[in-house]
Design an enzyme around this catalytic site. Structure first.
Site, PDB file in Angstrom:
ATOM      1  N   GLN A 145     -10.178  -2.586   2.256  1.00  0.00           N
ATOM      2  CA  GLN A 145      -9.721  -3.210   3.493  1.00  0.00           C
ATOM      3  C   GLN A 145      -9.726  -2.263   4.689  1.00  0.00           C
ATOM      4  O   GLN A 145      -9.248  -2.618   5.752  1.00  0.00           O
ATOM      5  CB  GLN A 145      -8.347  -3.855   3.299  1.00  0.00           C
ATOM      6  CG  GLN A 145      -7.183  -2.895   3.085  1.00  0.00           C
ATOM      7  CD  GLN A 145      -5.908  -3.637   2.686  1.00  0.00           C
ATOM      8  OE1 GLN A 145      -5.784  -4.124   1.566  1.00  0.00           O
ATOM      9  NE2 GLN A 145      -4.961  -3.732   3.599  1.00  0.00           N
ATOM     10  N   MET A 177       0.850  -1.192   0.000  1.00  0.00           N
ATOM     11  CA  MET A 177       0.000   0.000   0.000  1.00  0.00           C
ATOM     12  C   MET A 177       0.888   1.246   0.000  1.00  0.00           C
ATOM     13  O   MET A 177       0.451   2.342   0.374  1.00  0.00           O
ATOM     14  CB  MET A 177      -0.927  -0.015   1.216  1.00  0.00           C
ATOM     15  CG  MET A 177      -1.900  -1.187   1.156  1.00  0.00           C
ATOM     16  SD  MET A 177      -3.449  -0.896   2.002  1.00  0.00           S
ATOM     17  CE  MET A 177      -2.889  -0.574   3.636  1.00  0.00           C
ATOM     18  N   GLY A 178       2.148   1.069  -0.428  1.00  0.00           N
ATOM     19  CA  GLY A 178       3.046   2.213  -0.534  1.00  0.00           C
ATOM     20  C   GLY A 178       3.576   2.652   0.809  1.00  0.00           C
ATOM     21  O   GLY A 178       3.536   1.899   1.785  1.00  0.00           O
ATOM     22  N   LYS A 227       5.199 -10.169   8.994  1.00  0.00           N
ATOM     23  CA  LYS A 227       4.719  -9.210   9.995  1.00  0.00           C
ATOM     24  C   LYS A 227       3.190  -9.273  10.097  1.00  0.00           C
ATOM     25  O   LYS A 227       2.624  -9.293  11.179  1.00  0.00           O
ATOM     26  CB  LYS A 227       5.196  -7.814   9.580  1.00  0.00           C
ATOM     27  CG  LYS A 227       4.324  -6.664   9.985  1.00  0.00           C
ATOM     28  CD  LYS A 227       4.805  -6.031  11.246  1.00  0.00           C
ATOM     29  CE  LYS A 227       3.984  -4.880  11.771  1.00  0.00           C
ATOM     30  NZ  LYS A 227       2.910  -4.361  10.999  1.00  0.00           N
ATOM     31  N   HIS A 287       9.520  -3.372   3.396  1.00  0.00           N
ATOM     32  CA  HIS A 287       9.154  -3.570   1.983  1.00  0.00           C
ATOM     33  C   HIS A 287      10.409  -3.768   1.128  1.00  0.00           C
ATOM     34  O   HIS A 287      10.430  -4.574   0.213  1.00  0.00           O
ATOM     35  CB  HIS A 287       8.415  -2.334   1.438  1.00  0.00           C
ATOM     36  CG  HIS A 287       7.058  -2.125   2.045  1.00  0.00           C
ATOM     37  ND1 HIS A 287       6.767  -1.025   2.819  1.00  0.00           N
ATOM     38  CD2 HIS A 287       5.924  -2.863   1.979  1.00  0.00           C
ATOM     39  CE1 HIS A 287       5.490  -1.086   3.201  1.00  0.00           C
ATOM     40  NE2 HIS A 287       4.960  -2.200   2.715  1.00  0.00           N
ATOM     41  N   GLY A 292       5.026 -10.122   3.698  1.00  0.00           N
ATOM     42  CA  GLY A 292       5.761 -10.072   4.961  1.00  0.00           C
ATOM     43  C   GLY A 292       5.097 -10.949   6.015  1.00  0.00           C
ATOM     44  O   GLY A 292       3.871 -11.026   6.084  1.00  0.00           O
ATOM     45  N   GLN A 342      -2.768 -12.143   7.751  1.00  0.00           N
ATOM     46  CA  GLN A 342      -2.968 -11.861   6.333  1.00  0.00           C
ATOM     47  C   GLN A 342      -2.254 -12.916   5.481  1.00  0.00           C
ATOM     48  O   GLN A 342      -2.805 -13.420   4.485  1.00  0.00           O
ATOM     49  CB  GLN A 342      -2.420 -10.465   6.016  1.00  0.00           C
ATOM     50  CG  GLN A 342      -2.281 -10.171   4.534  1.00  0.00           C
ATOM     51  CD  GLN A 342      -1.896  -8.720   4.265  1.00  0.00           C
ATOM     52  OE1 GLN A 342      -2.733  -7.839   4.376  1.00  0.00           O
ATOM     53  NE2 GLN A 342      -0.640  -8.467   3.928  1.00  0.00           N
TER      54      GLN A 342
HETATM   55  O1  PAF Z   1      -0.088  -5.766   3.448  1.00  0.00           O
HETATM   56  C1  PAF Z   1      -0.503  -4.854   2.714  1.00  0.00           C
HETATM   57  O2  PAF Z   1       0.179  -3.842   2.488  1.00  0.00           O
HETATM   58  C2  PAF Z   1      -1.878  -4.974   2.087  1.00  0.00           C
HETATM   59  O3  PAF Z   1      -2.771  -5.588   2.940  1.00  0.00           O
HETATM   60  C3  PAF Z   1      -1.862  -5.660   0.716  1.00  0.00           C
HETATM   61  C4  PAF Z   1      -1.414  -7.106   0.799  1.00  0.00           C
HETATM   62  C5  PAF Z   1      -0.952  -4.882  -0.225  1.00  0.00           C
HETATM   63  C6  PAF Z   1      -3.267  -5.660   0.124  1.00  0.00           C
HETATM   64  O4  PAF Z   1      -3.746  -4.365  -0.041  1.00  0.00           O
END
Ligand code: PAF
Length: 524
Positions: free
Chosen positions: A65, A30-31, A156, A37, A154, A160
């Site tokens: 989300q 998500m930048g 972390k 990252h 990740g 997810q």
């Molecule tokens: O972990 C994230 O940054 C987000 O949940 C993802 C996997 C990019 C989905 O939007």
């Protein structure tokens, strides 16, 4: 190097299609990229058996989300900085679509992916209704557009990762999911884009998260096993630091079901608010280093790949086949009838069987003072090892020795009954096999290379089929795939590809954060 930037689906799809000759590795984000990252991108750029990959990341602050009242509007966005960080970490391209571009039919009409409720009802699930549905939906959409070979996420965000692995498996998406270790700041705080929200004081306070996990770990290390006795002190560390605790939970790491006094590995996870910022973290609590069981029929190439896999994962290699072979050699050397258990049994009483590491790291085998590493591979031993290994007294004695060797964990054992009889509680079980024809082909090659006469192919196939029959029909510890083992058929796969597959299977069960292996060095 500059990163290519795409904002439309058509640009992305054209570029992805042009990369067809190389493995494509994908990191969705998500930048607001940070060192975590960047580490994911570096890992994505590591070569795989199929070649040197090309790395794509996406930057998309996914509205699906975020719940009402969450930080969607203020989530930090800085595409120029992200592109620079991504380029530095070796990414080739960045996909940064708008919401209209990614969901052209609008959010309301979108087909949604709903992960199983068992994985959503613990940890962050109940506190963030719709969150994992939003994550699964956007990641599936991105995977459909990108069609990568590998998806890197990740550890972390452990829940997810578990959920996305499950979604990929359930939808049979043709992508390998790779979880990567959490990257931490000097004080132990796990890197997160949301740290940008923290004031200087809050940033100091946030260190109570890793401190709480460290407190629970140390209790675990001194033998505390009940969930309550581990979670209560962790909660207290965070509350004392002024954090508003959302949960402290202990769960089984793969099913995420609540765990109390689990003997196997557990996940202790926490979520807390630091000011208005929500932070999560976790620690794996293990009773011993992992055990991997690799079973399968003769001639499937188990030894070669298991040895390489063990050294790549920093695990000790336990070649139980070599132990049965060494005993068979000893039986022959003593002139005892290999088919007569009453004659073999006395040899077990003072058997001194050792697996040692040679100067070059190769395995050496000694039996009662004799160095037999090469001798145990002779056709005579090969022909009789099943007969000797089928005696209940032999199974019992060698199983006992193997279990004693595995008491402290941290090993890969290879054989016929490892996952079923020797280490039924192994974290990762693989049934490595190949068709009879393929195994006969490999056996012919091996015999020729070692200067032994090579029988006709049909005769070799018959020998292998007969060996399979003996191994799977004997009454004690027959060759059988454990119910929880994953079958890996190696026909047509090069050795490196099989090893990579083992690494991926291992990582589905054992997180890097729990067992990093020997070669993982975090970038500064
Ligand atoms: O972990 C994230 O940054 C987000 O949940 C993802 C996997 C990019 C989905 O939007």
């Amino acid at each position: 190097m500059l990163v290519r930037l795409f904002q439309t689906r058509s640009e992305l799809i054209t570029w992805c299609r042009d990369q067809a000759s190389r493995p494509l590795h994908f990191v969705p984000t998500m930048g607001s990229l940070h060192r975590g990252h960047q580490q994911l991108l570096r890992r994505a750029a590591e070569p795989v058996p199929e070649g040197r990959p090309v790395v794509l990341l996406s930057v998309f602050v996914n509205p699906l989300q975020f719940g009402t009242g969450e930080d969607f509007a203020r989530y930090p966005r800085d595409l120029a900085a992200d592109a620079a960080l991504a380029a530095e970490a070796g990414a080739a391209a960045l996909f940064a679509p708008s919401a209209e571009e990614l969901f052209p039919g609008g959010e309301e009409e979108l087909t949604r992916v709903i992960p199983p409720s068992s994985l959503r009802r613990t940890l962050c699930g109940p506190l963030r209704p719709g969150h994992f549905e939003g994550v699964a939906t956007v990641v599936c959409r991105l995977l459909a557009l990108v069609r990568p070979d590998r998806l890197l996420l990740g550890e972390k965000d452990w829940q997810q990762l578990i959920i996305l692995r499950r979604v990929v498996a359930d939808l049979a998406l043709p992508v390998t999911v790779q979880g990567c270790a959490t990257v931490r700041e000097a004080d132990g705080l796990a890197c997160s884009s949301r740290h940008r929200y923290l004031t200087v004081d809050e940033r100091r306070q946030a260190a109570a998260l890793p401190a709480a996990l460290a407190a629970a770990s140390s209790l675990w290390g001194s033998g505390t096993r009940s969930a309550e006795a581990l979670t209560a002190p962790a909660r207290q560390v965070m509350e004392t630091a002024g954090l508003a605790v959302e949960y402290v939970e202990m769960v089984q790491p793969l099913t995420l079901s609540p765990a109390d006094a689990l003997e196997g590995p557990s996940l202790l996870a926490v979520a807390a608010r630091c000011g208005s910022t929500r932070l999560i973290d976790h620690v794996f609590l293990m009773t011993r280093p992992p055990i991997v069981a690799i079973d399968g029929p003769a001639g499937a190439g188990k030894s070669t790949v298991t040895r390489a896999f063990a050294s790549r994962m920093g695990l000790v290699y336990l070649d139980t086949g070599a132990m049965y072979r060494a005993l068979t050699w000893w039986v022959l050397h003593q002139g005892v009838d290999p088919a007569d258990p009453a004659a073999v049994a006395p040899l077990l009483e003072d058997l001194d069987l050792q697996l040692l590491s040679g100067a070059g790291g190769e395995q050496r085998v000694r039996v009662n003072g004799h160095e037999v590493s090469e001798a145990i591979r002779s056709p005579e031993v090969t022909a009789l090892v099943s007969t000797v290994a089928a005696h209940p007294c032999v199974r019992e004695a060698l199983t006992r020795q193997q279990q004693a060797m595995g008491l402290r964990g941290g090993l890969v054992a290879e054989g016929r009954d490892i996952g079923t009889a020797v280490f039924p509680d192994a974290e990762c079980k693989v049934f490595l096999t190949a068709t009879v024809a393929e195994r006969a082909r490999r056996r012919a090659l091996d015999l020729a290379q070692r200067g032994f006469p090579v029988p006709e192919r049909a005769e070799l196939e018959a020998q292998i089929a007969e060996r399979d029959h003996l191994d799977s029909s004997r009454s004690v510890a027959p060759l059988r795939q454990a119910a929880d083992a994953v079958e890996l058929v190696t026909d047509g796969l090069a050795i490196d590809a099989v090893i990579q597959r083992l690494v991926d299977l291992f990582r589905e069960r054992v997180p890097e954060d729990a067992w990093p292996g020997p070669t993982r060095v975090q970038a500064p």
